[in-house]
Design an enzyme around this catalytic site. Sequence first.
Site, short mmCIF file in Angstrom:
data_model
loop_
_atom_site.label_atom_id
_atom_site.label_comp_id
_atom_site.label_asym_id
_atom_site.label_seq_id
_atom_site.Cartn_x
_atom_site.Cartn_y
_atom_site.Cartn_z
N HIS A 152 0.80 -1.24 0.00
CA HIS A 152 0.00 0.00 0.00
C HIS A 152 0.83 1.28 0.00
CE1 HIS A 152 -3.59 -2.34 0.53
NE2 HIS A 152 -3.23 -2.79 1.72
N HIS A 171 -6.54 -7.52 0.27
CA HIS A 171 -6.66 -6.10 -0.08
C HIS A 171 -6.08 -5.84 -1.47
CE1 HIS A 171 -6.65 -6.22 4.39
NE2 HIS A 171 -7.60 -5.33 4.25
N ASP A 198 -3.86 -12.64 4.60
CA ASP A 198 -5.17 -12.21 5.12
C ASP A 198 -6.31 -12.70 4.22
OD1 ASP A 198 -4.44 -10.51 3.09
OD2 ASP A 198 -4.54 -8.67 4.29
N TYR A 248 -3.42 -11.55 9.66
CA TYR A 248 -3.66 -11.01 11.00
C TYR A 248 -4.14 -12.02 12.02
CZ TYR A 248 -2.86 -7.17 8.00
OH TYR A 248 -2.26 -6.36 7.08
F1 V1D Z 1 -8.42 -2.73 13.17
C1 V1D Z 1 -7.45 -1.85 13.37
C2 V1D Z 1 -6.96 -1.63 14.65
C3 V1D Z 1 -5.97 -0.70 14.83
C4 V1D Z 1 -5.46 -0.02 13.75
C5 V1D Z 1 -5.97 -0.26 12.48
C6 V1D Z 1 -6.95 -1.18 12.28
C7 V1D Z 1 -7.48 -1.43 10.92
C8 V1D Z 1 -8.25 -2.46 10.46
N1 V1D Z 1 -8.45 -2.26 9.13
N2 V1D Z 1 -7.22 -0.66 9.88
C9 V1D Z 1 -7.79 -1.18 8.82
C10 V1D Z 1 -7.70 -0.60 7.45
N3 V1D Z 1 -7.89 0.81 7.52
C11 V1D Z 1 -9.07 1.42 7.32
C12 V1D Z 1 -9.03 2.87 7.61
C13 V1D Z 1 -10.29 3.57 7.79
N4 V1D Z 1 -9.78 4.62 6.96
C14 V1D Z 1 -9.95 5.88 6.83
C15 V1D Z 1 -8.65 3.80 6.56
O1 V1D Z 1 -10.05 0.79 6.98
C16 V1D Z 1 -6.36 -0.86 6.81
C17 V1D Z 1 -6.14 -2.27 6.40
C18 V1D Z 1 -4.73 -2.47 5.91
C19 V1D Z 1 -4.49 -3.81 5.29
C20 V1D Z 1 -3.05 -3.98 4.97
C21 V1D Z 1 -2.69 -5.21 4.15
O2 V1D Z 1 -3.22 -6.37 4.73
O3 V1D Z 1 -3.20 -5.15 2.85
C22 V1D Z 1 -1.19 -5.33 4.07
N5 V1D Z 1 -0.57 -5.86 3.09
O4 V1D Z 1 0.76 -5.81 3.30
C23 V1D Z 1 0.97 -5.26 4.47
C24 V1D Z 1 -0.25 -4.94 4.99
CA CA Z 2 -4.72 -8.43 -3.51
#
Ligand code: V1D
Ligand code: CA
EC number: 3.5.1.98
Length: 467
Positions: free
Chosen positions: A156, A193, A279, A318
């Site tokens: 990302h 994702h 994931d 995760y």
């Molecule tokens: F659940 C959480 C608890 C603490 C901090 C963050 C999170 C969390 C869960 N899902 N954050 C997310 C996703 N962020 C949002 C935000 C809301 N917004 C404005 C953005 O939904 C981010 C998910 C990231 C996934 C990363 C990945 O798995 O794709 C990855 N790939 O390589 C490394 C990571």
């Molecule tokens: Ca993908």
Amino acid sequence: MASSSHGGASLPSGPDATNRRVTYFYDPDIGTYYYGKGHPMKPQRIRMAHSLIVNYGLDRRMEILHPFPAGPNVLKRYHSDDYVDFLSTITPYAPRDNKFTYTLRTFNVGYKNDCPIFHGLFDFCKSSVGGSIGAAVKLNMKEADIAVNWAGGLHHAKRSWASGFCYTNDIVLGILELLKVHTRVLYVDIDVHHGDGVEEAFYITDRVMTVSFHKFGNFFPGTGHVEDIGAGQGKYYSLNVPLQDGIDDESFRGLFRPIIQKVMEMYQPDAVVLQCGADSLAGDRLGRFNLTVKGHADCLHFLRSFNVPLMILGGGGYTLRNVPRCWCYETAVAVGVELDSKLPENDYFYDYYGPFFTLEIEQMLFENKNSSSDLEKLRNGLLEQISRLAHAPSVQFQTVPPVMPVPKKEEEDWDIKPKIPICSGAPYESDDEKPQHRTLNTDGQSSSNVNTRFIPGKVKEEKTTDP
Ligand code: V1D
Ligand code: CA
């Protein structure tokens, strides 16, 4: 290249059981980095995977290297100067004044954010990127057929913007290294994702084709629509496979294999990068797919069978007990051995792998929201899009910069010219000295002073004439 006659990937040079030379990058410090309380991203999973890998004896079947940390100048091959300077100086103890808060917002880094500032953040980035560039160098030098970096795959990160737990994009930097030697690189992303950072970096070029399978619709990062296909020279070289919750092994394989088969036939990459975000496994804390370890690893099995230089990277994942199972199994697929389902004793045995202590993970009993007719429509539409690709596009002027050997000594940085001679005989490409480029034109003739570079996110090609 694969022959399509059996609908599978038969090899020109022998059966799939053929051994591959595998190099595996592992930094013993990687598991100590900690994103903070309640944050789902846990680098510890890489150490857990390593413990399983070693206790299964896979370390004896591959070369194990410590990644050489990628210094600021190496990161700046893709990321902006101000962003890298910022990452290299922030600490969790910086005073939280207005100016600092503004800077954090500028780069999307901050407290209680997807991308927090944690102790050792920059070292973590240097190690993750170092592994992927090291993997590219091993493939470039033809010293490995497959190179693995489970600390990579952070898909990302943008040029000047942290996103989705990713700060630096080791994949873009690894692919840039591969492009020094390889004409066409295929990037495949099976994280749940969308692989937005990699797609964005190479959206307007045909030298890298990106293919992402992901959940789409009210899900981070929100990009990866099926109609996003690339632009300019890169039109048709971005492929998106948007999916719904609950996809299982059979449905996934029914998309992955025909799509990748056709991409391999049409695009004919000379190197492949596979992002193995875990994931997309069943029971993931953030993901909503329903793949087993074997279903996930089938993607690697299939890509490996084409016998093209292959880089394997990590990504998301995760549910702490499942990610190591998956990446250990995939390491076994890379080296070409079948593992006993019974887990060997390892550092995390009793805390994480009971009550069954097996490699398999539980599949969930939830609905596959991807109907057969939706999947068929999606597959046919994408196969049609792939058929519009020009067969194996070639590069008119290809610069062949010196292949960079993996630095061997602790004190040498990717940024620093080593004091010892380079084994390849080519001069080391330091950041402050102009490398002696060998340039091949389409006739295979060499010319020395035309430097054609692909710069993602800027312009497709920059032509400079050395003074
Ligand atoms: F659940 C959480 C608890 C603490 C901090 C963050 C999170 C969390 C869960 N899902 N954050 C997310 C996703 N962020 C949002 C935000 C809301 N917004 C404005 C953005 O939904 C981010 C998910 C990231 C996934 C990363 C990945 O798995 O794709 C990855 N790939 O390589 C490394 C990571
Ligand atoms: Ca993908």
